[in-house]
Design a protein around this motif. Structure first.
Motif, PDB file in Angstrom:
ATOM      1  N   ALA A 570       0.811  -1.219   0.000  1.00 17.65           N
ATOM      2  CA  ALA A 570       0.000   0.000   0.000  1.00 17.65           C
ATOM      3  C   ALA A 570       0.843   1.267   0.000  1.00 17.65           C
ATOM      4  CB  ALA A 570      -0.931   0.010   1.215  1.00 17.65           C
ATOM      5  N   GLY A 571       2.167   1.099   0.038  1.00 17.51           N
ATOM      6  CA  GLY A 571       3.036   2.266   0.020  1.00 17.51           C
ATOM      7  C   GLY A 571       3.116   2.993   1.344  1.00 17.51           C
ATOM      8  N   GLU A 572       2.741   2.303   2.419  1.00 15.53           N
ATOM      9  CA  GLU A 572       2.796   2.925   3.739  1.00 15.53           C
ATOM     10  C   GLU A 572       4.255   3.070   4.191  1.00 15.53           C
ATOM     11  OE1 GLU A 572       0.266   3.796   6.032  1.00 15.53           O
ATOM     12  OE2 GLU A 572      -1.189   3.621   4.396  1.00 15.53           O
ATOM     13  N   ARG A 573       4.521   4.116   4.920  1.00 17.12           N
ATOM     14  CA  ARG A 573       5.855   4.291   5.485  1.00 17.12           C
ATOM     15  C   ARG A 573       6.009   3.348   6.686  1.00 17.12           C
ATOM     16  NH1 ARG A 573       9.502   8.421   5.279  1.00 17.12           N
ATOM     17  NH2 ARG A 573       7.969   9.771   4.251  1.00 17.12           N
ATOM     18  N   LEU A 574       6.985   2.460   6.607  1.00 15.66           N
ATOM     19  CA  LEU A 574       7.175   1.495   7.680  1.00 15.66           C
ATOM     20  C   LEU A 574       7.771   2.150   8.921  1.00 15.66           C
ATOM     21  CD1 LEU A 574       8.484  -1.744   5.911  1.00 15.66           C
ATOM     22  CD2 LEU A 574       6.146  -1.036   6.412  1.00 15.66           C
ATOM     23  N   GLN A 575       7.207   1.789  10.074  1.00 22.43           N
ATOM     24  CA  GLN A 575       7.710   2.261  11.348  1.00 22.43           C
ATOM     25  C   GLN A 575       8.735   1.257  11.892  1.00 22.43           C
ATOM     26  OE1 GLN A 575       6.798   5.271  12.393  1.00 22.43           O
ATOM     27  NE2 GLN A 575       5.541   5.377  10.515  1.00 22.43           N
ATOM     28  N   PRO A 576       9.507   1.639  12.894  1.00 22.13           N
ATOM     29  CA  PRO A 576      10.510   0.710  13.455  1.00 22.13           C
ATOM     30  C   PRO A 576       9.893  -0.615  13.895  1.00 22.13           C
ATOM     31  CG  PRO A 576      10.937   2.929  14.229  1.00 22.13           C
ATOM     32  CD  PRO A 576       9.647   2.992  13.486  1.00 22.13           C
ATOM     33  N   GLN A 577       8.695  -0.549  14.477  1.00 23.28           N
ATOM     34  CA  GLN A 577       8.072  -1.792  14.937  1.00 23.28           C
ATOM     35  C   GLN A 577       7.679  -2.694  13.755  1.00 23.28           C
ATOM     36  OE1 GLN A 577       7.024   1.277  15.537  1.00 23.28           O
ATOM     37  NE2 GLN A 577       4.773   1.496  15.412  1.00 23.28           N
ATOM     38  N   ASP A 578       7.383  -2.084  12.600  1.00 25.90           N
ATOM     39  CA  ASP A 578       7.076  -2.890  11.423  1.00 25.90           C
ATOM     40  C   ASP A 578       8.306  -3.681  10.976  1.00 25.90           C
ATOM     41  OD1 ASP A 578       4.461  -1.883  11.300  1.00 25.90           O
ATOM     42  OD2 ASP A 578       5.126  -0.133  10.157  1.00 25.90           O
ATOM     43  N   ALA A 579       9.459  -3.039  11.015  1.00 25.03           N
ATOM     44  CA  ALA A 579      10.693  -3.725  10.644  1.00 25.03           C
ATOM     45  C   ALA A 579      10.973  -4.895  11.587  1.00 25.03           C
ATOM     46  CB  ALA A 579      11.861  -2.747  10.643  1.00 25.03           C
TER      47      ALA A 579
END
Length: 599
Positions: A570-579
């Motif tokens: 979806a082109g969302e900006r990944l946050q640290p927790q996503d990584a």
């Protein structure tokens, strides 16, 4: 012989000429050449075998320029009539009427020489009467003139004008300057204009250059490079035979300033008029530089512009039509060249299309947009499909393009600059073919098929995935759709998507769009604003593989990883927790794969 006086204050008249009629003293030479040309044409009407050459001689020592023609010539009465008529009024509109009446005689053209000189000498012999006498006319800046038999008669009919510049205006009669001006004004004249710049240098023909619209393709390009300063991306012919207009439209190789056209070059009967005309090309064609022969279009009294008229408006409209048609042929016959044109001018075309209907049509017909079926023009899509959807969200385009392609529904990426404004204008101004409508992701998903009630794999997936996603603050939405290569879709907070609702008129009857739209984006209560959700495609083979994962830890980490994949898609900006989630999912899957191999 006695002095006679002009019927008005000559100095006041010259002041009007310099401040209100002519743009520069340089016009004195153009006026003399123009009058000589008209005189030659007039004589040719009564004597087709008469000589046609015009000569310009520069006397550098005295600062004089002499222009000689073998034209119709003037009698003593004609000299007096012309000057008396012009001198009778200082009104600008009267200048224009007189100019038209006495074109090719003294007229205002002769008086323009007083812009640089205090004395003008004319010798003329009429061709209308055999053995006509040569008449001398000498005018002075003090407002007097004399008319008398010439002491040195002309051997042939015609007129000779000698202009001796004031010391402070000598620059206008210097040999190099006269040569530049003569080439500029008379370069495309079909009559030979010979320039003599001194006793040593040979005579030089400064006219009879190849008219750009009659040259080869290379000559056309070279003309544009020399006169306009660029190599055109394309050269389009223009012609309005009813007005005698003929020329070329050059497409500039640099963007220029949107909404501001640089001037066009206009000739009249081969004589240069201006290179700053903005009267013949619509403002939307800012990327065009025109060179034309104006034919029958009338000039202003100064002969430095075209007169505004209904005819000018009609010619301008025709030029606009021909430019559009020429661009369409350009796109069809030279795809590579047209691609370069778009690279240079696409942004400008789009900007103009936001407010200009003509440019909107051009963009619709010629500019290719990114779609889920490749790059196509809007006109191509609307001819092939019943409905064309567009989105102003790059992420929605990336996520939903393959899904809509599987359904045979075109989706246009309108997320680029001016895309939203142009597509909205086209929605409001429908053309033939399919209708354009904004795509709404949330409503589209609400209409996707849900899993069948007896689908045990889907029920098991829901039981396994919902608790994991709840901990991440994301709702689970199970659907089944094509293509199966798309496992998940992620939607952030919804309810603010751009969507054009279907009117009651469109919903009734046999409207093709209304029928199809009901299968895609029918408004529903579930389209109200909500939090983020992960739409899982239960038809995807990779999603169904979750049912084979027995280890609960691995399964939960894989589901979290699927959520991160959805955000990435979806082109969302990944946050640290996503990584962190993605790393843990990969680690769990790799460990599980290793354990399987060990077993």
């Amino acid at each position: 012989m006695s002095d006679e006086r002009f019927l008005v204050d000559l100095r006041g008249l010259v002041d009007i000429l310099s401040h209100h009629l002519y743009s520069s003293p340089r016009v004195y030479l153009r006026e003399l050449i123009q009058n000589a040309r008209d005189a030659v044409v007039a004589r040719h009407e009564i004597d087709p075998d008469s000589p046609e050459q015009i000569t310009i001689t520069v006397d550098e020592a005295s600062g004089a320029v002499i222009v000689r023609d073998q034209g119709i010539g003037l009698t003593e009465q004609e000299m007096r009539d012309v000057l008396a008529t012009i001198g009778a009024s200082s009104k600008r509109e009267d200048f224009a009427r007189t100019r038209r009446k006495y074109l090719g005689q003294f007229g205002i053209g002769l008086l323009s020489c007083f812009l640089i000189a205090d004395r003008i000498e004319v010798r003329s012999r009429s061709a209308r009467t055999a053995d006509a006498a040569t008449i001398s006319w000498v005018g002075s800046a003090d407002g007097t003139f004399t008319i008398s038999p010439a002491t040195e008669p002309l051997a042939e009919p015609g007129t000779e004008v000698r202009v001796e510049a004031r010391p402070d205006e000598w620059e206008w009669t210097q040999p190099h300057r006269v040569r530049l001006l003569a080439e500029r004004f008379a370069g495309l004249l079909e009559l030979p204009v010979a320039l003599h710049r001194g006793p040593v240098l040979p005579a030089e023909i400064v006219s009879q250059r190849t008219q750009p619209w009659r040259g080869s393709a290379q000559e056309m390009e070279d003309w544009a490079h020399q006169e306009l300063g660029f190599r055109p991306l394309a050269i389009l012919p223009v012609a309005v035979p009813g007005a005698g207009v003929r020329g070329l439209a050059f497409i500039a190789d640099s963007p220029g300033q949107v909404g501001t056209r640089r001037g066009d070059t206009v000739y009249s009967k081969g004589m240069f008029v201006t290179d700053s005309s903005v009267q013949l090309v619509p403002s939307w064609a800012y990327f065009i530089r025109l060179v034309v022969e104006a034919g029958d279009l009338p000039l202003t009294a100064s002969r430095e512009a075209l007169q505004d008229s209904v005819t000018i408006d009609a010619v301008k409209e025709q030029v606009g039509i021909q430019v559009r048609e020429g661009i369409e042929r350009f796109a069809e016959n030279d795809p590579a060249g047209f691609a370069r044109f778009l690279d240079v001018h696409a942004k400008g075309l789009m900007a103009m299309a936001v407010s200009d209907d003509d440019m909107l049509d051009l963009v619709s017909q010629s500019v290719k947009w990114e779609t889920n079926e490749g790059y196509q023009t809007l006109a191509q899509m609307r001819r092939r499909a019943e409905v064309v959807l567009y989105t102003t969200s790059m992420t929605d385009f990336t996520a939903f393009a393959p899904i809509l392609a599987a359904r045979g529904t075109p989706l246009v990426n309108a997320s680029y600059v001016y895309g939203r404004e142009i597509l909205r204008r086209l929605v409001e101004r429908p053309l033939r073919g399919a209708r354009l409508r904004a795509f709404d992701a949330a409503r589209f998903i609400d209409e996707l098929q849900r899993p069948l009630a007896g689908d045990t794999a889907a029920r098991l997936l829901e039981e396994q995935a919902r608790p994991v996603l709840q901990q991440l603050g994301v709702a689970l939405d199970l659907r089944e759709f094509s293509p199966v290569t798309v496992p998940v879709l992620f939607l952030g907070a919804s309810g603010d998507a751009e969507f054009d609702a279907v009117s009651e008129d469109e919903a009734d009857g046999d409207d093709a769009w209304g029928d199809l739209l009901s299968d895609l984006v029918t408004p529903s209560e579930s389209s109200a604003p909500r939090g983020p959700r992960l739409v899982v495609n239960v038809g995807s083979t990779s999603v169904r593989a979750f049912g084979t994962i027995k280890d609960r830890y691995v399964r939960e980490e894989a589901i979290a990883g699927l959520y991160v994949i959805g955000r990435l898609t979806a082109g969302e900006r990944l946050q640290p927790q996503d990584a962190v989630l993605l790393n843990r999912a990969l680690q769990a899957l790799m460990t599980a794969a290793g354990d399987t191999e060990t077993e």
